[in-house]
Design an enzyme around this catalytic site. Sequence first.
Site, mmCIF file in Angstrom:
data_model
loop_
_atom_site.group_PDB
_atom_site.id
_atom_site.type_symbol
_atom_site.label_atom_id
_atom_site.label_comp_id
_atom_site.label_asym_id
_atom_site.label_seq_id
_atom_site.Cartn_x
_atom_site.Cartn_y
_atom_site.Cartn_z
ATOM 1 C CG ASP A 182 -1.891 1.138 1.261
ATOM 2 O OD1 ASP A 182 -1.600 2.167 0.634
ATOM 3 O OD2 ASP A 182 -2.932 1.019 1.937
ATOM 4 C CE LYS A 207 -6.688 8.914 2.774
ATOM 5 N NZ LYS A 207 -7.694 8.013 2.291
#
Length: 399
Positions: A182, A207
């Site tokens: 991730d 993000k």
Amino acid sequence: MAAPPDASAPLGFGTRAVHAGQAPDPSTGAIMTPIYQTSTYVQARPGDHQGHEYARVTNPTRTALEGNLAALEGAAHGITFASGVAAIDALCKSLRPGDHIVSTNDLYGGTYRLFRQVYEPFGLRFSFGDLTDLDAFEQMLEPTTKLVWLETPTNPLLRIYDIAGVVERTRAKSPEAVVVVDNTFASPYLQRPLEHGADLVLHSTTKYLGGHSDVVGGAILTDDEAWTEKLRFQIKATGAVPGPMDCFLVLRATKTLHLRMERHCANADAVARFLRTHPKVGRVRFPGFEDHPGHALAARQMRTPSGTPAFGGMVSFELVNDALDVAMDVMANTRVFSLAESLGGVESLVSHPASMTHGSIPADVRRAAGLPDSLIRLSVGVEDEADLIADLDRALGVA
Ligand code: PLP
């Protein structure tokens, strides 16, 4: 640039960020990829179409984004999802009851919730640990291990895991397992896990890739053909796709990823160094500190495309004596930092992992993983450094 740059040609990161996956619209010359707001595509005869049949399966705006993100991670394939969690969900759904997953114990709370509360009851088996100790990690691997889950830097403790080391041990002991990183916290500008041997890279595009706190999305980037097929099947069969408007927003945002990340990194470094000098502040976690346990590894693993070590825009700190009341006051009194979940946007955010992003992790598990109650997580934005420091200084003064 009139023609679409070839993503496999050795173009620089900034050029790929602006152009990869995109070509001027053939019907109008529009330089920006249109938002193809359509659910279906007309066929001349059954099966005679222009590459798209139905928008759950493919959409040209999504295809452009997938090409762009793949180029940034140096991957052959990109698959995008309705959210980061939907991308993780698609990975889990590709496994079968009895399959074993090894994961970091310091990870995004939503990932932990999905693993423990959704997929464990369906028969997936999980082992969680601190993967900084590679020997201990190797002990966690089983012959049936199918997936190794890595976040680095971790959320919210900013631990650094050795991607190449984890890959090497996994290949030796569990050759059937894929290593998934991730990469949400670092972004491909700072870390490209496929270069370190990982099989799959996952992002919450909500993000840094989206970068402006205006979209929710997820992506998986890989060279692995079999996994690409499995994930495209998941998209088609279970349908957690991002809409074209959301794809457009992420595609627009990645054009400035390299510029934003430079400023996030510089501001985070300044903020972390300021916090360290403050008498009310206890431990400050920032991988850019020379005495951070993962600093040397981070300096090798987290590098801008030109090879300069850079440590990201996230900083976590706790208060002296783990004073939760002081932490609460600080979070209530910032003016430039907004108190909110999420990270990676241009605006600075402050959050309290124990009650917000990681509230779904039971308190005892959280504390055992080393997450103090007073820990404050900062997503340092791209505002002026002096204003960010003055804001924290004032909020700490009031607390
Ligand atoms: N991975 C990390 C590291 C995250 O911080 C988050 C969300 O905060 C996710 C995955 C999940 O992404 P999303 O919120 O887009 O579903």
